[in-house]
Design a protein around this motif. Structure first.
Motif, PDB file in Angstrom:
ATOM      1  N   MET A   1      -4.522  17.022  -8.430  1.00  0.00           N
ATOM      2  CA  MET A   1      -3.477  16.367  -7.659  1.00  0.00           C
ATOM      3  C   MET A   1      -2.101  16.897  -8.040  1.00  0.00           C
ATOM      4  SD  MET A   1      -2.566  12.354  -7.455  1.00  0.00           S
ATOM      5  CE  MET A   1      -2.710  11.842  -5.777  1.00  0.00           C
ATOM      6  N   GLY A   2      -1.927  17.374  -9.253  1.00  0.00           N
ATOM      7  CA  GLY A   2      -0.634  17.758  -9.775  1.00  0.00           C
ATOM      8  C   GLY A   2       0.174  18.693  -8.897  1.00  0.00           C
ATOM      9  N   GLU A   3      -0.441  19.825  -8.468  1.00  0.00           N
ATOM     10  CA  GLU A   3       0.346  20.816  -7.763  1.00  0.00           C
ATOM     11  C   GLU A   3       0.797  20.340  -6.386  1.00  0.00           C
ATOM     12  OE1 GLU A   3      -0.108  25.384  -6.298  1.00  0.00           O
ATOM     13  OE2 GLU A   3      -1.037  24.803  -8.183  1.00  0.00           O
ATOM     14  N   SER A   4      -0.068  19.688  -5.618  1.00  0.00           N
ATOM     15  CA  SER A   4       0.341  19.236  -4.290  1.00  0.00           C
ATOM     16  C   SER A   4       1.433  18.188  -4.384  1.00  0.00           C
ATOM     17  CB  SER A   4      -0.857  18.693  -3.509  1.00  0.00           C
ATOM     18  OG  SER A   4      -1.393  17.562  -4.162  1.00  0.00           O
ATOM     19  N   SER A   5       1.332  17.276  -5.353  1.00  0.00           N
ATOM     20  CA  SER A   5       2.371  16.280  -5.548  1.00  0.00           C
ATOM     21  C   SER A   5       3.670  16.952  -5.968  1.00  0.00           C
ATOM     22  CB  SER A   5       1.961  15.260  -6.612  1.00  0.00           C
ATOM     23  OG  SER A   5       0.878  14.492  -6.159  1.00  0.00           O
ATOM     24  N   GLU A   6       3.548  17.910  -6.874  1.00  0.00           N
ATOM     25  CA  GLU A   6       4.731  18.617  -7.349  1.00  0.00           C
ATOM     26  C   GLU A   6       5.443  19.284  -6.178  1.00  0.00           C
ATOM     27  OE1 GLU A   6       5.692  22.508 -10.065  1.00  0.00           O
ATOM     28  OE2 GLU A   6       4.046  21.217 -10.658  1.00  0.00           O
ATOM     29  N   ASN A   7       4.681  19.979  -5.335  1.00  0.00           N
ATOM     30  CA  ASN A   7       5.274  20.661  -4.196  1.00  0.00           C
ATOM     31  C   ASN A   7       5.922  19.663  -3.242  1.00  0.00           C
ATOM     32  OD1 ASN A   7       4.491  23.152  -5.174  1.00  0.00           O
ATOM     33  ND2 ASN A   7       2.616  23.215  -3.969  1.00  0.00           N
ATOM     34  N   GLU A   8       5.307  18.511  -3.063  1.00  0.00           N
ATOM     35  CA  GLU A   8       5.859  17.510  -2.171  1.00  0.00           C
ATOM     36  C   GLU A   8       7.194  16.986  -2.697  1.00  0.00           C
ATOM     37  OE1 GLU A   8       4.688  13.234  -0.171  1.00  0.00           O
ATOM     38  OE2 GLU A   8       3.129  14.398  -1.161  1.00  0.00           O
ATOM     39  N   LEU A   9       7.284  16.711  -3.978  1.00  0.00           N
ATOM     40  CA  LEU A   9       8.540  16.243  -4.565  1.00  0.00           C
ATOM     41  C   LEU A   9       9.607  17.324  -4.433  1.00  0.00           C
ATOM     42  CD1 LEU A   9      10.279  14.244  -6.110  1.00  0.00           C
ATOM     43  CD2 LEU A   9       9.322  15.140  -8.233  1.00  0.00           C
ATOM     44  N   LEU A  10       9.275  18.552  -4.752  1.00  0.00           N
ATOM     45  CA  LEU A  10      10.246  19.642  -4.664  1.00  0.00           C
ATOM     46  C   LEU A  10      10.719  19.840  -3.224  1.00  0.00           C
ATOM     47  CD1 LEU A  10       8.632  22.220  -7.120  1.00  0.00           C
ATOM     48  CD2 LEU A  10      10.574  20.692  -7.537  1.00  0.00           C
ATOM     49  N   TYR A  11       9.818  19.662  -2.263  1.00  0.00           N
ATOM     50  CA  TYR A  11      10.164  19.820  -0.852  1.00  0.00           C
ATOM     51  C   TYR A  11      11.184  18.768  -0.408  1.00  0.00           C
ATOM     52  CZ  TYR A  11       9.622  20.277   4.187  1.00  0.00           C
ATOM     53  OH  TYR A  11       9.865  20.448   5.514  1.00  0.00           O
ATOM     54  N   HIS A  12      11.148  17.587  -1.023  1.00  0.00           N
ATOM     55  CA  HIS A  12      12.016  16.476  -0.611  1.00  0.00           C
ATOM     56  C   HIS A  12      13.190  16.232  -1.563  1.00  0.00           C
ATOM     57  CE1 HIS A  12       9.520  15.154   2.728  1.00  0.00           C
ATOM     58  NE2 HIS A  12       8.477  15.435   1.964  1.00  0.00           N
ATOM     59  N   LEU A  13      13.537  17.203  -2.382  1.00  0.00           N
ATOM     60  CA  LEU A  13      14.616  16.999  -3.351  1.00  0.00           C
ATOM     61  C   LEU A  13      15.948  16.663  -2.697  1.00  0.00           C
ATOM     62  CD1 LEU A  13      14.229  19.505  -6.309  1.00  0.00           C
ATOM     63  CD2 LEU A  13      13.980  17.030  -6.309  1.00  0.00           C
ATOM     64  N   ASP A  14      16.162  17.110  -1.463  1.00  0.00           N
ATOM     65  CA  ASP A  14      17.409  16.794  -0.773  1.00  0.00           C
ATOM     66  C   ASP A  14      17.515  15.301  -0.454  1.00  0.00           C
ATOM     67  OD1 ASP A  14      15.252  17.213   1.045  1.00  0.00           O
ATOM     68  OD2 ASP A  14      16.678  17.309   2.705  1.00  0.00           O
ATOM     69  N   GLN A  15      16.399  14.578  -0.510  1.00  0.00           N
ATOM     70  CA  GLN A  15      16.393  13.136  -0.230  1.00  0.00           C
ATOM     71  C   GLN A  15      16.535  12.291  -1.499  1.00  0.00           C
ATOM     72  OE1 GLN A  15      13.143  11.932   2.367  1.00  0.00           O
ATOM     73  NE2 GLN A  15      13.035  14.017   3.166  1.00  0.00           N
ATOM     74  N   LEU A  16      16.621  12.949  -2.652  1.00  0.00           N
ATOM     75  CA  LEU A  16      16.714  12.249  -3.925  1.00  0.00           C
ATOM     76  C   LEU A  16      17.966  11.374  -3.971  1.00  0.00           C
ATOM     77  CD1 LEU A  16      14.743  12.549  -6.317  1.00  0.00           C
ATOM     78  CD2 LEU A  16      16.407  14.076  -7.359  1.00  0.00           C
ATOM     79  N   LEU A  17      17.818  10.144  -4.450  1.00  0.00           N
ATOM     80  CA  LEU A  17      18.933   9.218  -4.562  1.00  0.00           C
ATOM     81  C   LEU A  17      18.649   8.228  -5.664  1.00  0.00           C
ATOM     82  CD1 LEU A  17      18.287   6.155  -2.888  1.00  0.00           C
ATOM     83  CD2 LEU A  17      17.640   7.956  -1.312  1.00  0.00           C
ATOM     84  N   THR A  18      19.650   7.430  -5.999  1.00  0.00           N
ATOM     85  CA  THR A  18      19.449   6.330  -6.932  1.00  0.00           C
ATOM     86  C   THR A  18      20.440   5.230  -6.582  1.00  0.00           C
ATOM     87  OG1 THR A  18      19.019   5.729  -9.230  1.00  0.00           O
ATOM     88  CG2 THR A  18      20.969   7.080  -8.818  1.00  0.00           C
ATOM     89  N   THR A  19      20.294   4.102  -7.221  1.00  0.00           N
ATOM     90  CA  THR A  19      21.190   2.971  -6.984  1.00  0.00           C
ATOM     91  C   THR A  19      22.320   2.996  -8.003  1.00  0.00           C
ATOM     92  OG1 THR A  19      19.948   1.564  -8.491  1.00  0.00           O
ATOM     93  CG2 THR A  19      19.246   1.570  -6.178  1.00  0.00           C
ATOM     94  N   GLU A  20      23.325   2.160  -7.800  1.00  0.00           N
ATOM     95  CA  GLU A  20      24.417   2.060  -8.781  1.00  0.00           C
ATOM     96  C   GLU A  20      23.870   1.645 -10.144  1.00  0.00           C
ATOM     97  OE1 GLU A  20      27.951  -0.108  -7.672  1.00  0.00           O
ATOM     98  OE2 GLU A  20      27.692   0.477  -5.580  1.00  0.00           O
ATOM     99  N   LEU A  21      22.949   0.683 -10.137  1.00  0.00           N
ATOM    100  CA  LEU A  21      22.339   0.264 -11.399  1.00  0.00           C
ATOM    101  C   LEU A  21      21.507   1.389 -12.003  1.00  0.00           C
ATOM    102  CD1 LEU A  21      21.282  -3.430 -10.678  1.00  0.00           C
ATOM    103  CD2 LEU A  21      23.096  -2.622 -12.190  1.00  0.00           C
ATOM    104  N   GLY A  22      20.861   2.168 -11.153  1.00  0.00           N
ATOM    105  CA  GLY A  22      20.088   3.309 -11.630  1.00  0.00           C
ATOM    106  C   GLY A  22      20.970   4.322 -12.345  1.00  0.00           C
ATOM    107  N   VAL A  23      22.148   4.590 -11.771  1.00  0.00           N
ATOM    108  CA  VAL A  23      23.094   5.519 -12.395  1.00  0.00           C
ATOM    109  C   VAL A  23      23.456   5.024 -13.790  1.00  0.00           C
ATOM    110  CG1 VAL A  23      25.462   6.406 -12.306  1.00  0.00           C
ATOM    111  CG2 VAL A  23      24.050   6.433 -10.246  1.00  0.00           C
ATOM    112  N   LEU A  24      23.810   3.744 -13.888  1.00  0.00           N
ATOM    113  CA  LEU A  24      24.197   3.176 -15.180  1.00  0.00           C
ATOM    114  C   LEU A  24      23.052   3.253 -16.188  1.00  0.00           C
ATOM    115  CD1 LEU A  24      26.165   0.027 -13.950  1.00  0.00           C
ATOM    116  CD2 LEU A  24      27.115   2.187 -14.800  1.00  0.00           C
ATOM    117  N   ARG A  25      21.840   2.913 -15.739  1.00  0.00           N
ATOM    118  CA  ARG A  25      20.671   2.902 -16.619  1.00  0.00           C
ATOM    119  C   ARG A  25      20.365   4.312 -17.131  1.00  0.00           C
ATOM    120  NH1 ARG A  25      17.748  -0.223 -13.670  1.00  0.00           N
ATOM    121  NH2 ARG A  25      17.092   1.382 -12.241  1.00  0.00           N
TER     122      ARG A  25
END
Length: 86
Positions: free
Chosen positions: A1-25
């Motif tokens: 499962m590792g490689e397909s999941s890895e490729n999927e995450l890398l493909y969607h890196l432009d959608q990466l985000l976090t919350t204000e609390l996430g930034v602080l944490r």
């Protein structure tokens, strides 16, 4: 499962985000001195030494003694912390 999941995450890196609390944490957990935590995490995920695994609804990126946790559906960075033993 590792490689397909890895490729999927890398493909969607432009959608990466976090919350204000996430930034602080994440800044607190890793003692980061940056105003752009998402950019920092994106760079870590793209690192050649990053090991990306998916467990259930989250991806875990193990890189440079840190673990970054990303929700697999929303691409939200939930948290990041030092790897155990560091």
């Amino acid at each position: 499962m590792g490689e397909s999941s890895e490729n999927e995450l890398l493909y969607h890196l432009d959608q990466l985000l976090t919350t204000e609390l996430g930034v602080l944490r994440i800044k607190r957990n890793l003692s980061l001195d940056t105003d752009d935590v998402v950019k920092w995490c994106r760079e870590q995920i793209l690192s050649a030494s990053a090991i990306i695994t998916r467990k259930g609804k989250n991806w875990y990126v193990d890189v440079d003694h840190c673990v970054i946790t990303v929700n697999a559906y929303s691409y939200t960075i939930i948290t990041a912390h030092r790897a155990k033993g560091c």
